[in-house]
Scaffold this motif. Structure first.
Motif, mmCIF file in Angstrom:
data_model
loop_
_atom_site.group_PDB
_atom_site.id
_atom_site.type_symbol
_atom_site.label_atom_id
_atom_site.label_comp_id
_atom_site.label_asym_id
_atom_site.label_seq_id
_atom_site.Cartn_x
_atom_site.Cartn_y
_atom_site.Cartn_z
ATOM 1 N N GLY A 48 -11.717 -7.336 -17.309
ATOM 2 C CA GLY A 48 -12.065 -5.918 -17.291
ATOM 3 C C GLY A 48 -10.974 -4.931 -17.634
ATOM 4 O O GLY A 48 -11.270 -3.803 -18.008
ATOM 5 N N GLU A 49 -9.713 -5.302 -17.509
ATOM 6 C CA GLU A 49 -8.667 -4.311 -17.771
ATOM 7 C C GLU A 49 -8.519 -4.074 -19.266
ATOM 8 O O GLU A 49 -8.932 -4.880 -20.089
ATOM 9 N N LEU A 50 -7.964 -2.948 -19.610
ATOM 10 C CA LEU A 50 -7.693 -2.614 -21.008
ATOM 11 C C LEU A 50 -6.234 -2.947 -21.296
ATOM 12 O O LEU A 50 -5.331 -2.410 -20.661
ATOM 13 N N GLN B 11 -10.062 -5.876 -24.172
ATOM 14 C CA GLN B 11 -10.627 -5.903 -22.830
ATOM 15 C C GLN B 11 -11.151 -7.312 -22.560
ATOM 16 O O GLN B 11 -12.259 -7.658 -22.974
ATOM 17 N N VAL C 251 -13.590 -8.063 -25.636
ATOM 18 C CA VAL C 251 -14.063 -6.901 -26.380
ATOM 19 C C VAL C 251 -12.827 -6.170 -26.889
ATOM 20 O O VAL C 251 -11.889 -5.926 -26.131
ATOM 21 N N TYR D 144 -6.983 -1.890 -28.456
ATOM 22 C CA TYR D 144 -6.922 -2.398 -27.086
ATOM 23 C C TYR D 144 -7.845 -3.595 -26.966
ATOM 24 O O TYR D 144 -8.870 -3.681 -27.633
ATOM 25 N N PHE E 131 -11.253 -2.821 -28.750
ATOM 26 C CA PHE E 131 -11.514 -1.412 -29.025
ATOM 27 C C PHE E 131 -10.460 -0.851 -29.958
ATOM 28 O O PHE E 131 -9.260 -1.074 -29.782
ATOM 29 N N PHE F 122 -3.160 -2.960 -23.974
ATOM 30 C CA PHE F 122 -2.642 -2.361 -25.194
ATOM 31 C C PHE F 122 -2.196 -3.455 -26.155
ATOM 32 O O PHE F 122 -1.503 -4.396 -25.769
ATOM 33 N N ALA G 50 -16.883 1.933 -30.410
ATOM 34 C CA ALA G 50 -17.830 1.342 -29.464
ATOM 35 C C ALA G 50 -17.404 -0.043 -29.004
ATOM 36 O O ALA G 50 -17.971 -0.591 -28.064
#
Lengths: 113, 112
Positions: A43-45, A39, A89, A37, A91, A47, A105
């Motif tokens: 702020g949203e995640l 970000q 970011v 994912y 993930f 896919f 993390a």
């Protein structure tokens, strides 16, 4: 134990460089799914990809590619010719038999112009 | 098709107050999940609904957190009373069985 490790806390590269984000996982399940994912600063995640444990084929989507290797329990993500808009970011996550996402993390990727 | 929506996007409350977060999943998704990311830490699972039933709430940190899913549609997550360590971003996700989870934009909770 179920665990996802993203050892790189932060990576900074200059635009147009290739960059690889590492993801190593641990699981006792034989059937599982791996995810990436993104970000962005908003702020949203978002896919990016899902890969199941029986499909070790590497995947390419535009400038993005993923290398899944069960032998080393790794699911690495490479961005080719990075762009400033790739800054975010990222993930890596493991979907286990309990329908929970186990998250790494996160790796903060900074692409400098 | 509308995605997962969360309200509010940001909430600032004082310690000891109550806050209720809401999540509207994608229509037709039976599975609904709550996750949270406390500052500087990993995203952690809180709980999982299948329709209106709690499938797994092993991640709920303590009894100050209460989640409900009325009629198997939207879900609420209430924190009462809020503590400073509850600050973070709360994500909601929904999925059909055996598919990827789609996430909302998150609710940033700040307890002061």
């Amino acid at each position: 134990a179920q665990k996802v490790t993203q050892a790189q806390t932060e990576i900074s590269v200059v635009e147009k460089e290739d960059v690889t984000l590492d993801c190593v996982y641990e699981t006792r399940d034989t059937t599982y799914y791996l995810f990436w994912y993104k970000q962005p600063p908003s702020g949203e995640l978002v896919f990016l990809i899902r890969r199941n444990s029986f499909d070790e084929q590497n995947e390419i989507s535009g400038r993005y590619s993923w290398n899944f290797q069960k032998s080393t329990s790794s699911f690495n993500f490479t961005i080719t010719a990075s762009q400033v808009v790739d800054s975010a970011v990222y993930f890596c996550a493991l979907w286990d038999s309990n329908y929970q996402l186990i998250w790494g993390a996160g790796t903060k990727l900074i692409i400098k112009p | 098709e509308a995605g997962v929506t969360q309200f509010p996007s940001h909430s600032v409350i004082e310690k000891g107050q109550t806050v209720t977060l809401r999540c509207d999943p994608i229509s037709g998704h039976d599975n609904l999940y709550w996750y949270r990311r406390v500052m500087g830490k990993e995203i952690k699972f809180l709980l999982h609904f299948v329709k209106e039933s709690k499938q797994d709430e092993s991640g709920m940190p303590n009894n100050r957190f209460l989640a409900e899913r009325t009629g198997g549609t939207y879900s609420t997550l209430k924190v009462q009373p809020a503590e400073l360590e509850d600050s973070g971003v709360y994500f909601c996700a929904s999925s059909q069985m055996d598919t990827e989870a789609f996430f909302g934009q998150g609710t940033r909770l700040t307890v002061v």
